[in-house]
Scaffold this active site. Structure first.
Site, PDB file in Angstrom:
ATOM      1  N   ALA A   1       7.974  -1.023  -4.211  1.00  0.00           N
ATOM      2  CA  ALA A   1       7.032  -1.296  -5.301  1.00  0.00           C
ATOM      3  C   ALA A   1       6.037  -0.145  -5.456  1.00  0.00           C
ATOM      4  CB  ALA A   1       6.292  -2.604  -5.016  1.00  0.00           C
TER       5      ALA A   1
ATOM      6  N   ARG B   1      20.331   1.943   3.088  1.00  0.00           N
ATOM      7  CA  ARG B   1      20.815   0.989   2.062  1.00  0.00           C
ATOM      8  C   ARG B   1      20.744   1.594   0.666  1.00  0.00           C
ATOM      9  NH1 ARG B   1      17.558  -1.925   5.554  1.00  0.00           N
ATOM     10  NH2 ARG B   1      15.702  -1.489   4.301  1.00  0.00           N
TER      11      ARG B   1
ATOM     12  N   ARG C   1      -4.521   4.256   9.855  1.00  0.00           N
ATOM     13  CA  ARG C   1      -5.839   4.124   9.219  1.00  0.00           C
ATOM     14  C   ARG C   1      -7.034   4.179  10.156  1.00  0.00           C
ATOM     15  NH1 ARG C   1      -4.207  -0.831   5.487  1.00  0.00           N
ATOM     16  NH2 ARG C   1      -2.869   0.287   4.022  1.00  0.00           N
TER      17      ARG C   1
ATOM     18  N   CYS D   1      -5.206  -2.289   0.232  1.00  0.00           N
ATOM     19  CA  CYS D   1      -5.432  -2.532  -1.200  1.00  0.00           C
ATOM     20  C   CYS D   1      -6.657  -3.414  -1.472  1.00  0.00           C
ATOM     21  CB  CYS D   1      -4.178  -3.144  -1.821  1.00  0.00           C
ATOM     22  SG  CYS D   1      -3.503  -4.496  -0.863  1.00  0.00           S
TER      23      CYS D   1
ATOM     24  N   GLN E   1      -4.694 -12.778  -3.566  1.00  0.00           N
ATOM     25  CA  GLN E   1      -3.821 -11.607  -3.518  1.00  0.00           C
ATOM     26  C   GLN E   1      -2.420 -11.862  -4.077  1.00  0.00           C
ATOM     27  OE1 GLN E   1      -5.938 -10.232   0.598  1.00  0.00           O
ATOM     28  NE2 GLN E   1      -4.024  -9.223   0.118  1.00  0.00           N
TER      29      GLN E   1
ATOM     30  N   GLY F   1       1.621  -7.037  -2.851  1.00  0.00           N
ATOM     31  CA  GLY F   1       1.180  -6.541  -1.550  1.00  0.00           C
ATOM     32  C   GLY F   1       2.227  -6.748  -0.475  1.00  0.00           C
TER      33      GLY F   1
ATOM     34  N   LYS G   1      -8.839  -5.858   8.425  1.00  0.00           N
ATOM     35  CA  LYS G   1      -8.728  -4.534   7.791  1.00  0.00           C
ATOM     36  C   LYS G   1      -9.900  -4.324   6.833  1.00  0.00           C
ATOM     37  CE  LYS G   1      -3.689  -4.316   7.794  1.00  0.00           C
ATOM     38  NZ  LYS G   1      -2.489  -4.570   6.980  1.00  0.00           N
TER      39      LYS G   1
ATOM     40  N   ARG H   1      -3.129 -15.620  -0.366  1.00  0.00           N
ATOM     41  CA  ARG H   1      -2.078 -15.176  -1.298  1.00  0.00           C
ATOM     42  C   ARG H   1      -1.927 -16.196  -2.419  1.00  0.00           C
ATOM     43  NH1 ARG H   1       0.224 -10.585  -0.440  1.00  0.00           N
ATOM     44  NH2 ARG H   1       0.909 -10.019   1.631  1.00  0.00           N
TER      45      ARG H   1
ATOM     46  N   HIS I   1      -4.694  -7.984  -7.576  1.00  0.00           N
ATOM     47  CA  HIS I   1      -5.503  -8.821  -6.678  1.00  0.00           C
ATOM     48  C   HIS I   1      -6.838  -9.161  -7.359  1.00  0.00           C
ATOM     49  CE1 HIS I   1      -2.678  -7.989  -3.614  1.00  0.00           C
ATOM     50  NE2 HIS I   1      -3.403  -7.289  -2.769  1.00  0.00           N
TER      51      HIS I   1
HETATM   52  P1  A2P Z   1      15.063   0.421   0.729  1.00  0.00           P
HETATM   53  O1  A2P Z   1      14.878   0.027  -0.712  1.00  0.00           O
HETATM   54  O2  A2P Z   1      16.203   1.328   0.931  1.00  0.00           O
HETATM   55  O3  A2P Z   1      15.059  -0.773   1.670  1.00  0.00           O
HETATM   56  P2  A2P Z   1       8.470  -2.495  -0.505  1.00  0.00           P
HETATM   57  O4  A2P Z   1       7.118  -2.197   0.081  1.00  0.00           O
HETATM   58  O5  A2P Z   1       8.441  -2.685  -1.971  1.00  0.00           O
HETATM   59  O6  A2P Z   1       9.164  -3.597   0.243  1.00  0.00           O
HETATM   60  O7  A2P Z   1       9.351  -1.171  -0.255  1.00  0.00           O
HETATM   61  C1  A2P Z   1       9.642  -0.681   1.021  1.00  0.00           C
HETATM   62  C2  A2P Z   1      10.218   0.719   0.927  1.00  0.00           C
HETATM   63  O8  A2P Z   1      10.442   1.197   2.250  1.00  0.00           O
HETATM   64  C3  A2P Z   1      11.547   0.791   0.209  1.00  0.00           C
HETATM   65  O9  A2P Z   1      11.660   2.012  -0.480  1.00  0.00           O
HETATM   66  C4  A2P Z   1      12.524   0.750   1.370  1.00  0.00           C
HETATM   67  O10 A2P Z   1      13.785   1.329   1.102  1.00  0.00           O
HETATM   68  C5  A2P Z   1      11.798   1.610   2.372  1.00  0.00           C
HETATM   69  N1  A2P Z   1      12.309   1.380   3.718  1.00  0.00           N
HETATM   70  C6  A2P Z   1      12.440   0.204   4.369  1.00  0.00           C
HETATM   71  N2  A2P Z   1      13.009   0.390   5.587  1.00  0.00           N
HETATM   72  C7  A2P Z   1      13.242   1.719   5.701  1.00  0.00           C
HETATM   73  C8  A2P Z   1      13.832   2.549   6.699  1.00  0.00           C
HETATM   74  N3  A2P Z   1      14.288   2.054   7.844  1.00  0.00           N
HETATM   75  N4  A2P Z   1      13.912   3.886   6.448  1.00  0.00           N
HETATM   76  C9  A2P Z   1      13.471   4.398   5.306  1.00  0.00           C
HETATM   77  N5  A2P Z   1      12.918   3.686   4.308  1.00  0.00           N
HETATM   78  C10 A2P Z   1      12.799   2.348   4.496  1.00  0.00           C
END
Ligand code: A2P
Length: 337
Positions: A12, A38, A98, A127, A154, A158, A219, A241, A248
């Site tokens: 996101a 993935r 942080r 955020c 929220q 998030g 936080k 939430r 938010h």
């Molecule tokens: P992916 O789409 O391939 O799972 P959000 O905060 O919206 O859930 O997004 C999380 C982001 O972090 C996505 O781009 C997700 O990629 C990426 N991500 C999650 N796990 C990993 C990982 N092991 N290595 C790299 N990127 C990751």
């Protein structure tokens, strides 16, 4: 012109980072999109061009000047030291760095000077903290703040893109009288709300939030102290939430040091960078999440005297969690760099 990489580009915040890089014409020499295995091989459009997503790896950062990271705390912990070792500066959207004293925690409208102290990593605050502090800081400077209590409302954003999608699907399923199997959000979210689902301290954990708090609430306290460089400011929060997609809302109760009035507070807020007053009291019209969604400013309304205590005021604040709460703040830090 910079070689930029986004870690978590399919998420996101990652998607919003792409939108903002294009919208604000960030001086890009090249752009690398990184995500999990993935997503490797998928394409994402940027300024009309297809960019192939690559798997995030320790050697992903060769030749990269700036990394915008938003793939989660454990991913930042694992991979961002490699980015710094290969010479990049990281603006990290996760909570992992942080509170590290070596890492500046920056809201550009408040403490831009702290950016200069970076040693390779600059952290983007939580955020809810950013949205609370944008209107609070000019009041802190003008009148002094003795205490603030925030109650948050929220949005799903998030918790990430999957949580937003799950909220949409759950709303449709429940409206049709069907059952819905949740995978990301722990409780019924459609037509419901719940105290924030970040880790809760039941008294058995040390070093985290105090007993009875969840991490999100703590936080807001600890990050405010760091950003304002003021450990004595009394801050408290209750985080909730609500089934809103991406902005938010926060009810703030503040106790000021100097005597002032509602109209003087509005005068200060009118001039505050990144803040916009939105209200039509005669129509009972106040800032709503749909007003803030997709917009840069944090919206404020309903400033009123708290009749229950001396020199205290209430106000209602709404900000886009994905924009100023995350991606926009990160891009502003990158622009300052
Ligand atoms: P992916 O789409 O391939 O799972 P959000 O905060 O919206 O859930 O997004 C999380 C982001 O972090 C996505 O781009 C997700 O990629 C990426 N991500 C999650 N796990 C990993 C990982 N092991 N290595 C790299 N990127 C990751």
């Amino acid at each position: 012109m910079k070689n930029v990489a986004i870690a978590g580009a399919t998420g996101a915040v990652g998607q919003e980072l792409l939108t903002l890089l294009a919208e604000r014409n960030f001086p890009l020499k090249s752009l690398k999109l990184l995500a999990s295995s993935r997503s490797a091989g998928k394409t994402i459009k940027f300024k009309g061009e297809d960019i192939v997503v690559q798997e995030l790896r320790h050697d992903s950062f060769e030749g990269v000047d700036l990394v915008l990271s938003s793939a989660g705390g454990s991913i930042s912990k694992e991979y961002m030291p490699s980015a710094v070792n290969s010479g990049a500066v990281v603006v990290d959207n996760t909570s992992y760095f942080r509170m590290n004293p070596e890492v500046p925690l920056v809201v550009p409208e408040i403490n831009p000077q702290d950016i200069k102290k970076h040693k390779g990593i600059i952290a983007n605050p939580n955020c809810s903290t950013i949205i609370m502090l944008l209107p609070l800081y000019p009041l802190y400077k003008a009148f002094g703040v003795e205490r603030i209590h925030a109650t948050t409302y929220q949005a799903a954003s998030g918790a990430g893109a999957l949580a937003m999608e799950e909220l949409r699907l759950e709303c449709v399923a429940l409206a049709e009288g069907k059952t819905f199997n949740r995978t990301v959000i722990p409780h019924q979210y459609a037509f419901n709300l719940f105290p924030h689902n970040s880790s809760y301290n039941d008294g058995s954990k040390s070093g985290a939030a105090p007993t009875g708090y969840c991490e999100e609430e703590w936080k807001m306290v600890a990050e405010t102290h760091k950003i304002f460089s003021d450990e004595h400011l009394r801050v408290n929060a209750t985080c909730v939430r609500v089934p809103v997609l991406r902005a938010h809302s926060e009810a703030l109760n503040i106790r000021l040091s100097k005597k002032t009035s509602v109209s003087e507070i509005y005068d200060v807020l009118r001039d505050a960078p990144g803040v916009e007053i939105l209200e039509e009291p005669s129509k009972n019209r106040w800032p709503m999440p749909i007003d803030a969604s997709g917009k840069d400013p944090v919206l404020v309304g309903r400033v009123r005297v708290d009749q229950s205590q001396e020199n205290a005021f209430d106000m209602w604040v709404v900000g886009d969690q994905i924009r100023k709460g995350a991606a926009l703040n990160a891009i502003q830090i990158a622009e300052l760099l």
